[in-house]
Scaffold this active site. Structure first.
Site, PDB file in Angstrom:
ATOM      1  N   VAL A  14      51.739 -51.272  -9.885  1.00 13.54           N
ATOM      2  CA  VAL A  14      50.381 -51.006  -9.642  1.00 13.54           C
ATOM      3  C   VAL A  14      49.840 -52.402  -9.324  1.00 13.54           C
ATOM      4  O   VAL A  14      48.786 -52.513  -8.380  1.00 13.54           O
ATOM      5  CB  VAL A  14      49.523 -50.060 -10.686  1.00 13.54           C
ATOM      6  CG1 VAL A  14      47.998 -49.882 -10.214  1.00 13.54           C
ATOM      7  CG2 VAL A  14      50.236 -48.599 -10.691  1.00 13.54           C
ATOM      8  N   VAL A 133      43.631 -41.568 -13.489  1.00 15.12           N
ATOM      9  CA  VAL A 133      43.844 -39.968 -13.228  1.00 15.12           C
ATOM     10  C   VAL A 133      44.469 -39.561 -11.809  1.00 15.12           C
ATOM     11  O   VAL A 133      43.450 -40.072 -10.939  1.00 15.12           O
ATOM     12  CB  VAL A 133      42.663 -38.855 -13.733  1.00 15.12           C
ATOM     13  CG1 VAL A 133      42.945 -37.594 -13.404  1.00 15.12           C
ATOM     14  CG2 VAL A 133      42.225 -39.228 -15.157  1.00 15.12           C
ATOM     15  N   GLY A 135      46.100 -40.900  -9.524  1.00 18.13           N
ATOM     16  CA  GLY A 135      46.453 -42.022  -8.686  1.00 18.13           C
ATOM     17  C   GLY A 135      45.447 -42.023  -7.590  1.00 18.13           C
ATOM     18  O   GLY A 135      44.176 -42.504  -7.987  1.00 18.13           O
ATOM     19  N   ILE A 137      43.623 -40.091  -5.779  1.00 18.64           N
ATOM     20  CA  ILE A 137      42.742 -39.174  -5.453  1.00 18.64           C
ATOM     21  C   ILE A 137      41.388 -39.325  -6.160  1.00 18.64           C
ATOM     22  O   ILE A 137      41.712 -39.725  -7.561  1.00 18.64           O
ATOM     23  CB  ILE A 137      43.334 -37.679  -5.999  1.00 18.64           C
ATOM     24  CG1 ILE A 137      44.316 -37.223  -5.605  1.00 18.64           C
ATOM     25  CG2 ILE A 137      42.113 -36.603  -5.793  1.00 18.64           C
ATOM     26  CD1 ILE A 137      44.980 -36.047  -6.155  1.00 18.64           C
ATOM     27  N   GLU A 191      56.584 -43.098 -15.379  1.00 19.26           N
ATOM     28  CA  GLU A 191      56.102 -44.123 -16.461  1.00 19.26           C
ATOM     29  C   GLU A 191      57.287 -44.814 -16.982  1.00 19.26           C
ATOM     30  O   GLU A 191      58.382 -44.400 -17.222  1.00 19.26           O
ATOM     31  CB  GLU A 191      55.795 -43.278 -17.772  1.00 19.26           C
ATOM     32  CG  GLU A 191      54.436 -42.489 -17.428  1.00 19.26           C
ATOM     33  CD  GLU A 191      53.303 -43.319 -16.495  1.00 19.26           C
ATOM     34  OE1 GLU A 191      52.831 -44.217 -17.449  1.00 19.26           O
ATOM     35  OE2 GLU A 191      52.896 -43.254 -15.489  1.00 19.26           O
ATOM     36  N   LYS A 206      45.761 -37.680 -19.069  1.00 12.93           N
ATOM     37  CA  LYS A 206      44.897 -37.258 -17.871  1.00 12.93           C
ATOM     38  C   LYS A 206      43.914 -36.102 -18.087  1.00 12.93           C
ATOM     39  O   LYS A 206      42.925 -36.169 -17.969  1.00 12.93           O
ATOM     40  CB  LYS A 206      45.687 -37.265 -16.479  1.00 12.93           C
ATOM     41  CG  LYS A 206      46.492 -38.562 -16.206  1.00 12.93           C
ATOM     42  CD  LYS A 206      47.609 -38.165 -15.006  1.00 12.93           C
ATOM     43  CE  LYS A 206      48.357 -39.481 -14.788  1.00 12.93           C
ATOM     44  NZ  LYS A 206      49.655 -38.985 -13.980  1.00 12.93           N
TER      45      LYS A 206
END
Ligand code: HSE
Length: 438
Positions: A14, A133, A135, A137, A191, A206
Protein backbone atom coordinates in the site's frame (compact mmCIF):
# COMPACT_ATOMS: atom_id res chain seq x y z
CA UNK A 1 1.32 28.25 -1.00
CA UNK A 2 3.87 25.74 0.33
CA UNK A 3 2.99 22.10 -0.30
CA UNK A 4 1.75 19.99 2.60
CA UNK A 5 4.41 17.58 3.86
CA UNK A 6 3.57 13.92 4.29
CA UNK A 7 5.55 11.60 6.53
CA UNK A 8 5.07 8.11 5.13
CA UNK A 9 5.48 5.01 7.28
CA UNK A 10 5.89 1.88 5.18
CA UNK A 11 6.79 1.24 1.54
CA UNK A 12 5.15 -2.17 1.15
CA UNK A 13 2.18 -2.94 -1.11
CA UNK A 14 0.00 0.00 0.00
CA UNK A 15 2.89 2.38 0.75
CA UNK A 16 4.41 1.74 -2.67
CA UNK A 17 0.99 2.18 -4.30
CA UNK A 18 0.52 5.50 -2.51
CA UNK A 19 3.86 6.81 -3.80
CA UNK A 20 2.92 5.71 -7.31
CA UNK A 21 -0.57 7.26 -7.34
CA UNK A 22 0.70 10.54 -5.87
CA UNK A 23 3.46 10.65 -8.43
CA UNK A 24 1.08 9.92 -11.34
CA UNK A 25 -1.86 12.06 -10.23
CA UNK A 26 -0.17 14.70 -8.05
CA UNK A 27 -1.32 17.70 -10.11
CA UNK A 28 -4.93 16.55 -10.27
CA UNK A 29 -4.88 15.80 -6.54
CA UNK A 30 -3.46 19.28 -5.81
CA UNK A 31 -6.23 20.90 -7.85
CA UNK A 32 -8.74 19.11 -5.64
CA UNK A 33 -6.95 19.67 -2.32
CA UNK A 34 -6.11 23.33 -2.95
CA UNK A 35 -2.45 22.68 -2.02
CA UNK A 36 0.42 20.65 -3.40
CA UNK A 37 1.11 17.42 -1.51
CA UNK A 38 4.60 15.91 -1.26
CA UNK A 39 6.10 13.04 0.66
CA UNK A 40 8.90 14.82 2.47
CA UNK A 41 10.08 11.94 4.65
CA UNK A 42 9.44 8.19 4.45
CA UNK A 43 10.60 5.27 6.57
CA UNK A 44 10.70 1.62 5.66
CA UNK A 45 12.75 -1.28 6.93
CA UNK A 46 12.91 -2.90 3.50
CA UNK A 47 11.45 -2.09 0.09
CA UNK A 48 12.00 -2.86 -3.54
CA UNK A 49 13.10 0.37 -5.29
CA UNK A 50 12.52 -1.10 -8.76
CA UNK A 51 8.87 -1.83 -7.99
CA UNK A 52 7.82 1.62 -6.82
CA UNK A 53 7.10 4.25 -9.46
CA UNK A 54 7.81 7.79 -8.24
CA UNK A 55 10.20 6.86 -5.44
CA UNK A 56 12.51 9.65 -6.64
CA UNK A 57 9.87 12.27 -5.66
CA UNK A 58 10.27 11.47 -1.95
CA UNK A 59 12.36 14.04 -0.06
CA UNK A 60 14.14 11.61 2.27
CA UNK A 61 13.90 7.87 2.88
CA UNK A 62 15.25 6.29 6.06
CA UNK A 63 14.56 3.28 8.21
CA UNK A 64 13.51 5.01 11.44
CA UNK A 65 9.72 5.42 11.65
CA UNK A 66 9.98 7.36 14.92
CA UNK A 67 12.23 9.91 13.16
CA UNK A 68 9.34 10.52 10.72
CA UNK A 69 6.70 11.10 13.42
CA UNK A 70 9.16 13.40 15.24
CA UNK A 71 10.13 15.32 12.09
CA UNK A 72 9.03 18.96 12.67
CA UNK A 73 8.51 19.48 8.92
CA UNK A 74 5.93 16.69 8.61
CA UNK A 75 2.29 17.89 8.71
CA UNK A 76 0.44 14.60 8.11
CA UNK A 77 1.67 11.14 9.07
CA UNK A 78 0.44 8.35 6.77
CA UNK A 79 0.78 5.03 8.60
CA UNK A 80 0.94 2.06 6.21
CA UNK A 81 3.02 -0.44 8.14
CA UNK A 82 0.03 -2.33 9.54
CA UNK A 83 -0.16 -4.49 12.66
CA UNK A 84 -0.72 -3.49 16.28
CA UNK A 85 2.79 -2.59 17.37
CA UNK A 86 4.79 -0.43 16.83
CA UNK A 87 1.93 1.14 14.79
CA UNK A 88 0.06 2.10 18.00
CA UNK A 89 3.10 3.74 19.60
CA UNK A 90 3.94 5.55 16.36
CA UNK A 91 0.47 7.00 15.80
CA UNK A 92 0.06 8.05 19.43
CA UNK A 93 3.44 9.81 19.25
CA UNK A 94 2.50 11.45 15.94
CA UNK A 95 -0.72 12.72 17.52
CA UNK A 96 1.13 13.94 20.63
CA UNK A 97 3.45 15.82 18.23
CA UNK A 98 0.38 17.55 16.73
CA UNK A 99 0.44 15.69 13.40
CA UNK A 100 -2.73 14.68 11.57
CA UNK A 101 -2.95 10.99 10.83
CA UNK A 102 -4.08 8.91 7.85
CA UNK A 103 -3.98 5.14 8.28
CA UNK A 104 -5.04 2.01 6.41
CA UNK A 105 -4.59 -0.06 9.56
CA UNK A 106 -7.89 -1.78 10.37
CA UNK A 107 -6.38 -3.90 13.14
CA UNK A 108 -5.11 -0.76 14.85
CA UNK A 109 -8.40 1.14 14.55
CA UNK A 110 -10.58 -1.84 15.54
CA UNK A 111 -8.55 -2.55 18.69
CA UNK A 112 -7.11 0.82 19.68
CA UNK A 113 -9.35 3.30 17.83
CA UNK A 114 -11.16 4.49 20.97
CA UNK A 115 -7.83 5.45 22.57
CA UNK A 116 -6.46 6.96 19.34
CA UNK A 117 -9.57 9.08 18.68
CA UNK A 118 -9.62 10.37 22.27
CA UNK A 119 -5.95 11.38 21.99
CA UNK A 120 -6.59 13.04 18.61
CA UNK A 121 -9.60 14.96 19.91
CA UNK A 122 -7.63 16.19 22.90
CA UNK A 123 -4.80 17.37 20.62
CA UNK A 124 -7.18 18.80 17.96
CA UNK A 125 -5.82 16.68 15.11
CA UNK A 126 -7.62 14.54 12.52
CA UNK A 127 -7.48 10.78 12.12
CA UNK A 128 -8.70 9.41 8.77
CA UNK A 129 -8.97 5.70 7.97
CA UNK A 130 -10.97 5.20 4.75
CA UNK A 131 -8.46 2.62 3.46
CA UNK A 132 -8.98 0.46 6.55
CA UNK A 133 -12.30 -0.93 5.26
CA UNK A 134 -12.92 -2.41 1.81
CA UNK A 135 -9.77 -0.99 0.18
CA UNK A 136 -10.68 1.43 -2.58
CA UNK A 137 -14.45 1.59 -1.90
CA UNK A 138 -15.31 4.86 -0.12
CA UNK A 139 -17.60 3.02 2.30
CA UNK A 140 -16.57 4.95 5.41
CA UNK A 141 -17.39 8.25 3.74
CA UNK A 142 -20.70 6.83 2.51
CA UNK A 143 -21.81 5.56 5.93
CA UNK A 144 -20.43 8.48 7.93
CA UNK A 145 -21.46 11.33 5.64
CA UNK A 146 -23.61 10.22 2.69
CA UNK A 147 -26.11 8.33 4.86
CA UNK A 148 -26.03 10.73 7.83
CA UNK A 149 -29.81 11.28 7.68
CA UNK A 150 -30.68 7.59 8.16
CA UNK A 151 -31.25 5.13 10.91
CA UNK A 152 -28.94 2.43 9.57
CA UNK A 153 -30.82 -0.88 9.95
CA UNK A 154 -28.14 -3.29 8.80
CA UNK A 155 -24.91 -3.67 6.89
CA UNK A 156 -23.79 -6.85 5.15
CA UNK A 157 -20.47 -6.89 3.35
CA UNK A 158 -17.95 -9.00 1.55
CA UNK A 159 -15.02 -7.24 3.17
CA UNK A 160 -12.11 -9.62 2.73
CA UNK A 161 -10.87 -9.89 -0.84
CA UNK A 162 -8.64 -12.89 -0.17
CA UNK A 163 -11.51 -14.91 1.29
CA UNK A 164 -13.82 -13.99 -1.59
CA UNK A 165 -11.10 -14.85 -4.11
CA UNK A 166 -10.62 -18.28 -2.49
CA UNK A 167 -14.37 -19.08 -2.33
CA UNK A 168 -14.84 -17.96 -5.95
CA UNK A 169 -11.95 -20.06 -7.28
CA UNK A 170 -13.11 -23.10 -5.27
CA UNK A 171 -16.62 -22.75 -6.71
CA UNK A 172 -15.73 -21.95 -10.33
CA UNK A 173 -12.59 -24.01 -10.88
CA UNK A 174 -12.71 -26.63 -8.16
CA UNK A 175 -9.29 -25.41 -7.00
CA UNK A 176 -7.71 -26.30 -3.72
CA UNK A 177 -8.03 -23.92 -0.79
CA UNK A 178 -4.25 -23.82 -0.07
CA UNK A 179 -3.28 -23.33 -3.71
CA UNK A 180 -5.59 -20.30 -4.14
CA UNK A 181 -4.31 -18.78 -0.90
CA UNK A 182 -0.72 -18.87 -2.22
CA UNK A 183 -1.87 -17.03 -5.36
CA UNK A 184 -3.68 -14.36 -3.26
CA UNK A 185 -0.47 -13.81 -1.28
CA UNK A 186 1.59 -13.45 -4.46
CA UNK A 187 -0.90 -10.88 -5.79
CA UNK A 188 -0.51 -8.77 -2.63
CA UNK A 189 -4.12 -9.27 -1.41
CA UNK A 190 -3.48 -11.34 1.70
CA UNK A 191 -2.47 -10.03 5.11
CA UNK A 192 1.10 -10.55 6.37
CA UNK A 193 -0.41 -13.33 8.47
CA UNK A 194 -2.91 -14.97 6.08
CA UNK A 195 -4.80 -16.63 8.95
CA UNK A 196 -6.21 -13.12 9.48
CA UNK A 197 -7.91 -13.52 6.07
CA UNK A 198 -9.05 -17.14 6.23
CA UNK A 199 -10.11 -17.16 9.89
CA UNK A 200 -12.16 -13.97 9.49
CA UNK A 201 -10.08 -11.73 11.76
CA UNK A 202 -9.39 -9.16 9.03
CA UNK A 203 -13.11 -9.02 8.19
CA UNK A 204 -13.94 -8.72 11.91
CA UNK A 205 -11.60 -5.73 12.22
CA UNK A 206 -13.42 -4.06 9.34
CA UNK A 207 -16.90 -4.98 10.57
CA UNK A 208 -16.11 -3.62 14.04
CA UNK A 209 -15.35 -0.27 12.39
CA UNK A 210 -18.47 -0.33 10.19
CA UNK A 211 -20.68 -1.27 13.16
CA UNK A 212 -19.44 1.70 15.18
CA UNK A 213 -19.94 4.09 12.27
CA UNK A 214 -23.43 2.76 11.57
CA UNK A 215 -24.78 2.67 15.12
CA UNK A 216 -22.68 5.23 17.00
CA UNK A 217 -21.18 2.78 19.50
CA UNK A 218 -17.57 2.57 20.71
CA UNK A 219 -15.31 0.13 18.84
CA UNK A 220 -15.70 -3.35 20.37
CA UNK A 221 -13.64 -5.85 18.44
CA UNK A 222 -13.73 -8.35 21.32
CA UNK A 223 -17.53 -8.63 20.98
CA UNK A 224 -17.53 -9.30 17.22
CA UNK A 225 -18.34 -12.97 16.53
CA UNK A 226 -15.74 -14.33 14.13
CA UNK A 227 -15.74 -17.49 12.01
CA UNK A 228 -13.58 -17.95 8.90
CA UNK A 229 -13.77 -19.96 5.68
CA UNK A 230 -11.13 -22.58 6.41
CA UNK A 231 -13.68 -25.32 7.06
CA UNK A 232 -15.85 -24.68 3.98
CA UNK A 233 -15.91 -27.79 1.79
CA UNK A 234 -16.46 -28.00 -1.96
CA UNK A 235 -19.53 -30.24 -1.39
CA UNK A 236 -21.27 -27.51 0.66
CA UNK A 237 -20.61 -24.96 -2.08
CA UNK A 238 -22.17 -27.44 -4.56
CA UNK A 239 -25.18 -28.35 -2.35
CA UNK A 240 -25.83 -24.65 -1.69
CA UNK A 241 -25.81 -24.01 -5.45
CA UNK A 242 -28.36 -26.81 -6.03
CA UNK A 243 -30.66 -25.09 -3.53
CA UNK A 244 -30.24 -21.67 -5.20
CA UNK A 245 -27.67 -20.19 -2.83
CA UNK A 246 -24.05 -19.03 -2.87
CA UNK A 247 -21.73 -19.19 0.11
CA UNK A 248 -20.07 -15.84 0.81
CA UNK A 249 -17.98 -14.78 3.77
CA UNK A 250 -20.01 -11.87 5.16
CA UNK A 251 -19.61 -9.29 7.86
CA UNK A 252 -23.06 -8.46 9.24
CA UNK A 253 -23.93 -5.58 11.56
CA UNK A 254 -27.61 -5.31 12.46
CA UNK A 255 -29.65 -3.26 14.88
CA UNK A 256 -32.32 -5.43 16.55
CA UNK A 257 -34.64 -4.78 19.46
CA UNK A 258 -32.29 -6.02 22.20
CA UNK A 259 -29.03 -4.62 20.86
CA UNK A 260 -26.61 -4.84 18.00
CA UNK A 261 -25.37 -7.91 16.14
CA UNK A 262 -21.75 -7.86 14.99
CA UNK A 263 -20.84 -11.11 13.28
CA UNK A 264 -18.50 -12.40 10.61
CA UNK A 265 -19.07 -15.89 9.17
CA UNK A 266 -19.65 -17.86 5.96
CA UNK A 267 -23.24 -17.25 4.88
CA UNK A 268 -25.64 -18.78 2.36
CA UNK A 269 -27.31 -16.01 0.38
CA UNK A 270 -29.83 -16.33 -2.47
CA UNK A 271 -27.89 -16.46 -5.74
CA UNK A 272 -30.12 -13.77 -7.29
CA UNK A 273 -28.87 -11.06 -4.92
CA UNK A 274 -26.39 -8.68 -6.56
CA UNK A 275 -23.98 -9.20 -3.69
CA UNK A 276 -24.03 -12.98 -4.26
CA UNK A 277 -22.47 -12.28 -7.65
CA UNK A 278 -19.51 -10.30 -6.35
CA UNK A 279 -16.60 -12.55 -7.21
CA UNK A 280 -12.82 -12.75 -7.04
CA UNK A 281 -10.97 -10.22 -4.94
CA UNK A 282 -13.78 -7.67 -5.27
CA UNK A 283 -15.56 -6.39 -2.15
CA UNK A 284 -19.13 -5.15 -1.81
CA UNK A 285 -21.03 -3.63 1.07
CA UNK A 286 -24.81 -3.52 1.25
CA UNK A 287 -26.16 -0.86 3.61
CA UNK A 288 -29.85 -0.59 4.50
CA UNK A 289 -30.95 2.80 5.77
CA UNK A 290 -34.54 3.51 6.83
CA UNK A 291 -34.88 6.51 4.53
CA UNK A 292 -32.70 5.58 1.57
CA UNK A 293 -33.48 1.83 1.49
CA UNK A 294 -30.79 -0.61 0.40
CA UNK A 295 -27.61 0.81 -1.16
CA UNK A 296 -24.72 -1.20 -2.56
CA UNK A 297 -21.04 -0.23 -2.82
CA UNK A 298 -18.73 -2.32 -4.98
CA UNK A 299 -15.06 -2.23 -5.88
CA UNK A 300 -11.56 -3.51 -5.30
CA UNK A 301 -11.11 -4.32 -1.63
CA UNK A 302 -7.38 -4.93 -1.69
CA UNK A 303 -4.29 -4.28 -3.75
CA UNK A 304 -1.75 -1.48 -4.05
CA UNK A 305 -3.42 1.15 -6.22
CA UNK A 306 -7.05 0.72 -5.07
CA UNK A 307 -6.01 1.03 -1.42
CA UNK A 308 -3.75 3.98 -2.28
CA UNK A 309 -6.80 5.64 -3.85
CA UNK A 310 -8.50 5.61 -0.43
CA UNK A 311 -5.35 6.69 1.43
CA UNK A 312 -4.87 9.73 -0.81
CA UNK A 313 -8.56 10.67 -0.69
CA UNK A 314 -8.12 10.87 3.09
CA UNK A 315 -5.01 13.02 2.63
CA UNK A 316 -7.05 15.38 0.44
CA UNK A 317 -9.80 15.54 3.10
CA UNK A 318 -7.27 16.33 5.80
CA UNK A 319 -5.56 19.01 3.68
CA UNK A 320 -8.90 20.67 2.93
CA UNK A 321 -9.81 20.73 6.62
CA UNK A 322 -6.41 21.88 7.95
CA UNK A 323 -7.68 25.33 8.75
CA UNK A 324 -11.13 24.38 10.08
CA UNK A 325 -12.05 24.66 13.74
CA UNK A 326 -11.42 21.18 15.23
CA UNK A 327 -14.88 21.19 16.83
CA UNK A 328 -16.52 21.48 13.40
CA UNK A 329 -14.81 18.53 11.75
CA UNK A 330 -16.55 15.29 10.75
CA UNK A 331 -16.49 13.10 13.90
CA UNK A 332 -14.23 10.04 13.71
CA UNK A 333 -17.06 7.58 14.35
CA UNK A 334 -19.79 9.53 12.50
CA UNK A 335 -21.58 10.51 15.73
CA UNK A 336 -20.33 13.26 18.05
CA UNK A 337 -17.99 11.69 20.65
CA UNK A 338 -20.33 12.75 23.47
CA UNK A 339 -23.25 11.01 21.73
CA UNK A 340 -21.87 7.48 21.49
CA UNK A 341 -24.44 4.95 22.74
CA UNK A 342 -24.01 2.09 25.21
CA UNK A 343 -26.36 -0.22 23.24
CA UNK A 344 -25.11 -3.76 23.95
CA UNK A 345 -23.51 -5.94 21.30
CA UNK A 346 -25.41 -9.25 21.45
CA UNK A 347 -23.70 -12.55 22.26
CA UNK A 348 -23.88 -14.92 19.28
CA UNK A 349 -26.13 -17.24 21.34
CA UNK A 350 -28.75 -14.48 21.34
CA UNK A 351 -28.66 -13.84 17.59
CA UNK A 352 -31.49 -15.15 15.40
CA UNK A 353 -30.69 -16.44 11.95
CA UNK A 354 -31.59 -19.18 9.46
CA UNK A 355 -29.29 -22.15 8.85
CA UNK A 356 -28.05 -24.69 6.32
CA UNK A 357 -27.18 -28.02 7.97
CA UNK A 358 -25.37 -31.01 6.50
CA UNK A 359 -25.38 -34.24 8.48
CA UNK A 360 -24.08 -37.65 7.57
CA UNK A 361 -26.54 -40.23 8.90
CA UNK A 362 -27.16 -43.96 8.75
CA UNK A 363 -29.58 -44.81 5.92
CA UNK A 364 -32.11 -46.65 8.13
CA UNK A 365 -35.83 -46.23 8.95
CA UNK A 366 -36.55 -43.80 11.78
CA UNK A 367 -33.28 -41.81 11.60
CA UNK A 368 -34.83 -38.81 9.89
CA UNK A 369 -37.76 -38.96 12.32
CA UNK A 370 -35.48 -38.83 15.36
CA UNK A 371 -33.54 -35.85 13.93
CA UNK A 372 -36.76 -34.01 13.05
CA UNK A 373 -38.13 -34.87 16.51
CA UNK A 374 -35.20 -33.17 18.27
CA UNK A 375 -35.54 -30.09 16.07
CA UNK A 376 -39.28 -29.95 16.82
CA UNK A 377 -38.73 -30.29 20.57
CA UNK A 378 -36.28 -27.37 20.48
CA UNK A 379 -38.83 -25.23 18.63
CA UNK A 380 -36.89 -25.34 15.37
CA UNK A 381 -38.78 -25.33 12.09
CA UNK A 382 -37.44 -27.06 8.97
CA UNK A 383 -37.84 -25.19 5.67
CA UNK A 384 -36.49 -27.92 3.35
CA UNK A 385 -34.83 -31.34 3.53
CA UNK A 386 -32.85 -33.23 0.89
CA UNK A 387 -31.43 -36.70 1.25
CA UNK A 388 -28.69 -37.62 -1.21
CA UNK A 389 -28.30 -41.10 -2.73
CA UNK A 390 -25.86 -43.28 -0.79
CA UNK A 391 -22.57 -43.78 -2.68
CA UNK A 392 -21.95 -47.38 -3.82
CA UNK A 393 -21.31 -49.58 -0.78
CA UNK A 394 -21.99 -46.71 1.66
CA UNK A 395 -24.25 -47.17 4.69
CA UNK A 396 -24.46 -43.42 5.43
CA UNK A 397 -26.00 -40.62 3.40
CA UNK A 398 -25.69 -36.83 3.42
CA UNK A 399 -28.81 -35.03 4.71
CA UNK A 400 -29.14 -31.37 3.81
CA UNK A 401 -31.59 -29.19 5.72
CA UNK A 402 -32.57 -25.55 5.52
CA UNK A 403 -33.85 -24.24 8.85
CA UNK A 404 -36.10 -21.23 9.45
CA UNK A 405 -34.82 -18.36 11.61
CA UNK A 406 -34.19 -19.40 15.18
CA UNK A 407 -32.09 -18.25 18.12
CA UNK A 408 -28.52 -19.60 17.97
CA UNK A 409 -28.74 -21.00 21.53
CA UNK A 410 -31.68 -23.24 20.44
CA UNK A 411 -29.72 -24.44 17.44
CA UNK A 412 -26.67 -25.18 19.62
CA UNK A 413 -28.81 -27.29 21.96
CA UNK A 414 -30.44 -29.18 19.11
CA UNK A 415 -27.13 -29.86 17.34
CA UNK A 416 -25.55 -31.18 20.55
CA UNK A 417 -28.48 -33.63 20.94
CA UNK A 418 -28.38 -34.67 17.25
CA UNK A 419 -24.61 -35.22 17.45
CA UNK A 420 -25.25 -37.67 20.32
CA UNK A 421 -27.47 -39.86 18.12
CA UNK A 422 -25.71 -43.12 17.30
CA UNK A 423 -26.93 -42.94 13.69
CA UNK A 424 -25.32 -39.53 13.04
CA UNK A 425 -21.62 -39.26 12.22
CA UNK A 426 -19.35 -36.64 13.77
CA UNK A 427 -18.83 -33.37 11.94
CA UNK A 428 -22.26 -31.76 11.48
CA UNK A 429 -21.85 -28.75 9.18
CA UNK A 430 -23.78 -25.61 10.09
CA UNK A 431 -23.65 -22.52 7.88
CA UNK A 432 -25.80 -19.52 8.68
CA UNK A 433 -28.20 -18.15 6.02
CA UNK A 434 -29.41 -14.62 5.33
CA UNK A 435 -32.08 -13.46 2.89
CA UNK A 436 -30.65 -9.90 2.69
CA UNK A 437 -33.99 -8.71 1.38
CA UNK A 438 -34.15 -4.97 0.83
N1 HSE B 1 -6.13 -8.89 3.24
C1 HSE B 1 -7.14 -7.94 2.94
C2 HSE B 1 -8.12 -8.57 1.97
C3 HSE B 1 -6.50 -6.72 2.34
O1 HSE B 1 -7.84 -9.63 1.43
O2 HSE B 1 -9.19 -8.01 1.78
C4 HSE B 1 -7.36 -5.50 2.41
O3 HSE B 1 -7.69 -5.15 3.71
Amino acid sequence: MEPVNIGLLGLGTVGGGTVTVLSRNGEEIARRAGRGIRISHAAARAYDPDRIEGLGDIGRIGDDAFAVVDDPDVDIVVELIGGYSPARELVLRAIANGKHLVTANKALIALHGNEIFAAAQERGVMVAFEAAVAGGIPIIKAVREGLAANHIEWIAGIINGTGNFILTEMRDKGRDFADVLVEAQALGYAEADPTFDVEGIDAAHKLTILGSLAFGIPLQFDKTFTEGISRIEAQDIAFAAELGYRIKHLGIARRVEDGIELRVHPTLIPHRRLIANVDGVMNAVLVKGDAVGPTLYYGAGAGALPTASAVLADVVDVVRALTTDPTNRVPHLAFQPTELASTPVLRMEDVETAYYLRLTALDRPGVMASIAGILGEEGISIEAIQQKEPAAGETHVPLIMLIHRVRESCMNRALARIADLEAVQDGIVRIRMEALAG
